[in-house]
Scaffold this motif. Structure first.
Motif, PDB file in Angstrom:
ATOM      1  N   PRO A 162       0.828  -1.222   0.000  1.00 49.82           N
ATOM      2  CA  PRO A 162       0.000   0.000   0.000  1.00 49.82           C
ATOM      3  C   PRO A 162       0.858   1.267   0.000  1.00 49.82           C
ATOM      4  O   PRO A 162       0.804   2.085   0.922  1.00 49.82           O
ATOM      5  N   GLU A 163       1.685   1.420  -1.049  1.00 44.18           N
ATOM      6  CA  GLU A 163       2.594   2.550  -1.150  1.00 44.18           C
ATOM      7  C   GLU A 163       2.432   3.240  -2.499  1.00 44.18           C
ATOM      8  O   GLU A 163       2.031   2.622  -3.480  1.00 44.18           O
ATOM      9  N   PHE A 164       2.754   4.532  -2.520  1.00 42.78           N
ATOM     10  CA  PHE A 164       2.818   5.279  -3.768  1.00 42.78           C
ATOM     11  C   PHE A 164       4.202   5.131  -4.383  1.00 42.78           C
ATOM     12  O   PHE A 164       5.199   5.024  -3.666  1.00 42.78           O
ATOM     13  N   SER A 165       4.265   5.193  -5.709  1.00 40.00           N
ATOM     14  CA  SER A 165       5.562   5.357  -6.364  1.00 40.00           C
ATOM     15  C   SER A 165       6.001   6.809  -6.192  1.00 40.00           C
ATOM     16  O   SER A 165       5.236   7.651  -5.698  1.00 40.00           O
ATOM     17  N   GLY A 166       7.231   7.102  -6.602  1.00 38.84           N
ATOM     18  CA  GLY A 166       7.738   8.459  -6.439  1.00 38.84           C
ATOM     19  C   GLY A 166       6.886   9.498  -7.148  1.00 38.84           C
ATOM     20  O   GLY A 166       6.562  10.555  -6.584  1.00 38.84           O
ATOM     21  N   VAL A 167       6.484   9.197  -8.387  1.00 42.65           N
ATOM     22  CA  VAL A 167       5.660  10.135  -9.155  1.00 42.65           C
ATOM     23  C   VAL A 167       4.285  10.295  -8.515  1.00 42.65           C
ATOM     24  O   VAL A 167       3.754  11.407  -8.394  1.00 42.65           O
ATOM     25  N   GLN A 168       3.704   9.185  -8.068  1.00 44.32           N
ATOM     26  CA  GLN A 168       2.384   9.240  -7.443  1.00 44.32           C
ATOM     27  C   GLN A 168       2.423  10.023  -6.132  1.00 44.32           C
ATOM     28  O   GLN A 168       1.510  10.812  -5.830  1.00 44.32           O
ATOM     29  N   LEU A 169       3.485   9.821  -5.346  1.00 46.08           N
ATOM     30  CA  LEU A 169       3.612  10.543  -4.083  1.00 46.08           C
ATOM     31  C   LEU A 169       3.770  12.043  -4.331  1.00 46.08           C
ATOM     32  O   LEU A 169       3.196  12.866  -3.610  1.00 46.08           O
ATOM     33  N   THR A 170       4.528  12.387  -5.348  1.00 50.90           N
ATOM     34  CA  THR A 170       4.693  13.804  -5.701  1.00 50.90           C
ATOM     35  C   THR A 170       3.355  14.417  -6.097  1.00 50.90           C
ATOM     36  O   THR A 170       3.020  15.542  -5.682  1.00 50.90           O
ATOM     37  N   PHE A 171       2.588  13.688  -6.907  1.00 49.40           N
ATOM     38  CA  PHE A 171       1.262  14.186  -7.308  1.00 49.40           C
ATOM     39  C   PHE A 171       0.364  14.365  -6.083  1.00 49.40           C
ATOM     40  O   PHE A 171      -0.343  15.383  -5.964  1.00 49.40           O
ATOM     41  N   ALA A 172       0.353  13.376  -5.173  1.00 48.73           N
ATOM     42  CA  ALA A 172      -0.489  13.472  -3.970  1.00 48.73           C
ATOM     43  C   ALA A 172      -0.085  14.669  -3.118  1.00 48.73           C
ATOM     44  O   ALA A 172      -0.951  15.385  -2.580  1.00 48.73           O
ATOM     45  N   ALA A 173       1.217  14.902  -2.986  1.00 47.80           N
ATOM     46  CA  ALA A 173       1.697  16.027  -2.181  1.00 47.80           C
ATOM     47  C   ALA A 173       1.293  17.356  -2.798  1.00 47.80           C
ATOM     48  O   ALA A 173       0.793  18.259  -2.107  1.00 47.80           O
ATOM     49  N   LEU A 174       1.501  17.509  -4.101  1.00 47.00           N
ATOM     50  CA  LEU A 174       1.145  18.766  -4.774  1.00 47.00           C
ATOM     51  C   LEU A 174      -0.365  18.984  -4.766  1.00 47.00           C
ATOM     52  O   LEU A 174      -0.839  20.111  -4.555  1.00 47.00           O
ATOM     53  N   SER A 175      -1.122  17.919  -4.979  1.00 49.90           N
ATOM     54  CA  SER A 175      -2.586  18.033  -4.949  1.00 49.90           C
ATOM     55  C   SER A 175      -3.068  18.474  -3.572  1.00 49.90           C
ATOM     56  O   SER A 175      -3.981  19.304  -3.452  1.00 49.90           O
ATOM     57  N   SER A 176      -2.450  17.922  -2.532  1.00 50.93           N
ATOM     58  CA  SER A 176      -2.829  18.292  -1.165  1.00 50.93           C
ATOM     59  C   SER A 176      -2.576  19.773  -0.906  1.00 50.93           C
ATOM     60  O   SER A 176      -3.423  20.473  -0.344  1.00 50.93           O
ATOM     61  N   LEU A 177      -1.404  20.253  -1.324  1.00 55.80           N
ATOM     62  CA  LEU A 177      -1.076  21.667  -1.126  1.00 55.80           C
ATOM     63  C   LEU A 177      -2.013  22.577  -1.918  1.00 55.80           C
ATOM     64  O   LEU A 177      -2.484  23.600  -1.404  1.00 55.80           O
ATOM     65  N   VAL A 178      -2.285  22.215  -3.171  1.00 53.60           N
ATOM     66  CA  VAL A 178      -3.160  23.037  -4.006  1.00 53.60           C
ATOM     67  C   VAL A 178      -4.569  23.101  -3.430  1.00 53.60           C
ATOM     68  O   VAL A 178      -5.178  24.182  -3.319  1.00 53.60           O
ATOM     69  N   LEU A 179      -5.117  21.942  -3.055  1.00 49.81           N
ATOM     70  CA  LEU A 179      -6.471  21.910  -2.513  1.00 49.81           C
ATOM     71  C   LEU A 179      -6.562  22.681  -1.193  1.00 49.81           C
ATOM     72  O   LEU A 179      -7.522  23.432  -0.963  1.00 49.81           O
ATOM     73  N   TYR A 180      -5.568  22.499  -0.329  1.00 51.08           N
ATOM     74  CA  TYR A 180      -5.606  23.203   0.949  1.00 51.08           C
ATOM     75  C   TYR A 180      -5.477  24.713   0.736  1.00 51.08           C
ATOM     76  O   TYR A 180      -6.198  25.496   1.351  1.00 51.08           O
ATOM     77  N   GLY A 181      -4.568  25.119  -0.156  1.00 50.86           N
ATOM     78  CA  GLY A 181      -4.420  26.544  -0.441  1.00 50.86           C
ATOM     79  C   GLY A 181      -5.682  27.140  -1.046  1.00 50.86           C
ATOM     80  O   GLY A 181      -6.090  28.258  -0.694  1.00 50.86           O
ATOM     81  N   LEU A 182      -6.329  26.399  -1.947  1.00 46.50           N
ATOM     82  CA  LEU A 182      -7.566  26.872  -2.560  1.00 46.50           C
ATOM     83  C   LEU A 182      -8.674  27.009  -1.519  1.00 46.50           C
ATOM     84  O   LEU A 182      -9.454  27.981  -1.540  1.00 46.50           O
ATOM     85  N   PHE A 183      -8.741  26.049  -0.597  1.00 47.55           N
ATOM     86  CA  PHE A 183      -9.764  26.137   0.439  1.00 47.55           C
ATOM     87  C   PHE A 183      -9.528  27.345   1.346  1.00 47.55           C
ATOM     88  O   PHE A 183     -10.471  28.073   1.676  1.00 47.55           O
ATOM     89  N   VAL A 184      -8.285  27.559   1.757  1.00 44.53           N
ATOM     90  CA  VAL A 184      -7.986  28.708   2.627  1.00 44.53           C
ATOM     91  C   VAL A 184      -8.351  30.019   1.938  1.00 44.53           C
ATOM     92  O   VAL A 184      -8.916  30.931   2.559  1.00 44.53           O
TER      93      VAL A 184
END
Length: 366
Positions: A162-184
């Motif tokens: 149950p792990e992300f690959s490097g590219v998938q983890l990068t996408f999840a991290a960037l998506s999290s930051l974008v969504l959180y910033g948009l919500f704020v």
């Protein structure tokens, strides 16, 4: 009399955060005897109360929803720092630490805090009223972040386990930051009125009905003391964690119980602040705190551990097991039904608390 009471409160809430940081410096990384653990626990409790006091001072100065955002982000940043520190020290055994901590935070906030606040608000005022537009937006963001970061890794195939690959983890991290910033940005600028408390008739409450706002100087001092108090809460919680671990082991409970206990301690300031708002019939503020904390916990933790994984050895397990995915799905469905009407009775609060109790029971008996 009231002036004297405020003076006493101001003194002890100023002294306790400083004492907590000093005690943290003296005890950090040491095996503590029972007497010292008792002292640390007492100071930890005082730091929680001090953090709530200073968060309310800052919130009163900046107004909603900025006040809720200050406490949620402050707690989460320190929580993230603690997670990364433990992962650096823990080696392979800490591979699931980020996942377990984030999921615990989501269940505590979205079911424990939300359930308590809806129950208290509805019992005290008949029904708990809030703005479904703002609360629904917050819930949708939490559900998306949790699914992208905690559910998808269980089903991806680029990397075993149950792990992300490097590219998938990068996408999840960037998506999290974008969504959180948009919500704020939505919460504080574009649609701030969606996150303000409402009256029984649905009118937005733009100002509180109690004492005048504190001065900028007082608010800045409280902001600094809030930071010290939160450092003390998280650091001292880590200090007493070996004692908790030994107690859990002696009781024959699963190791994951330690994470639940630590998460409960770290989220105590937000829990108390949210309950106080619910008692004052400001349930929207309570929901801002609860859902904002869940969102910040995912949106800041996942990018932080993704960055830390660059130099950390060992796996980073983010995918939830089947039982936890069922609980997460149930939480999202029930929370959606709770949010839609814009008001809640004790029943809705009780339903969320039962889900939270199920999570705790399964943590004790997986």
């Amino acid at each position: 009399m009231m002036a004297r009471l405020r003076s006493v409160t101001a003194r002890w809430t100023s002294l306790v955060p400083v004492l907590a940081v000093v005690l943290l410096a003296l005890t950090w990384g040491r095996d503590l005897p029972g007497v010292i653990v008792a002292v640390v626990t007492a100071v930890l409790a005082g730091s929680v109360l001090a953090a709530v006091h200073h968060a309310e001072v800052v919130a009163h100065r900046v107004g909603e929803p900025f006040g809720s955002l200050v406490l949620a982000v402050a707690v989460t940043i320190i929580e993230v720092a603690l997670i990364v520190t433990l992962m650096v020290d823990g080696g392979d055994k800490s591979s699931t630490l980020a996942r377990d901590t984030v999921f615990a935070a989501v269940m505590i906030t979205c079911n424990g805090i939300v359930g308590l606040c809806l129950l208290v608000g509805s019992l005290r005022h008949g029904t708990a009223v809030f703005n479904p537009e703002g609360t629904g937006a917050a819930l949708a963001t939490v559900a998306t972040l949790a699914t992208l970061s905690l559910v998808l890794p269980t089903f991806t195939t680029s990397k075993p386990g149950p792990e992300f690959s490097g590219v998938q983890l990068t996408f999840a991290a960037l998506s999290s930051l974008v969504l959180y910033g948009l919500f704020v940005a939505t919460q504080t600028v574009r649609h701030r009125d969606y996150f303000l408390p409402v009256t029984r008739h649905g009118d937005v409450i733009t100002a509180d009905d109690h004492a005048g706002a504190p001065s900028s100087r007082t608010a800045l001092i409280s902001l600094g003391l809030l930071g010290l108090a939160l450092v003390g809460v998280v650091g001292l919680a880590k200090g007493v964690s070996p004692t908790i671990e030994r107690g859990v082991e002696a009781a024959g409970l699963p190791p994951a119980v330690v994470g639940v206990v630590i998460a409960l301690l770290v989220l105590l300031p937000e829990t108390i602040a949210a309950l106080r708002s619910a008692r004052r019939d400001r349930v929207q503020t309570s929901l801002n705190l609860a859902l904002g904390s869940a969102m910040a916990s995912i949106g800041l933790t996942i990018p932080a551990v993704a960055l830390a994984s660059v130099w950390l050895s060992g796996p980073l397990v983010l995918g939830l097991g089947a039982t936890h995915m069922v609980l997460l799905a149930l939480t999202v469905v029930v929370a959606s039904l709770t949010v839609v009407p814009g008001r809640a009775t004790p029943l809705q609060g009780g339903v969320h608390l039962v889900i939270f109790a199920a999570y705790l029971e399964l943590a004790l008996n997986p």
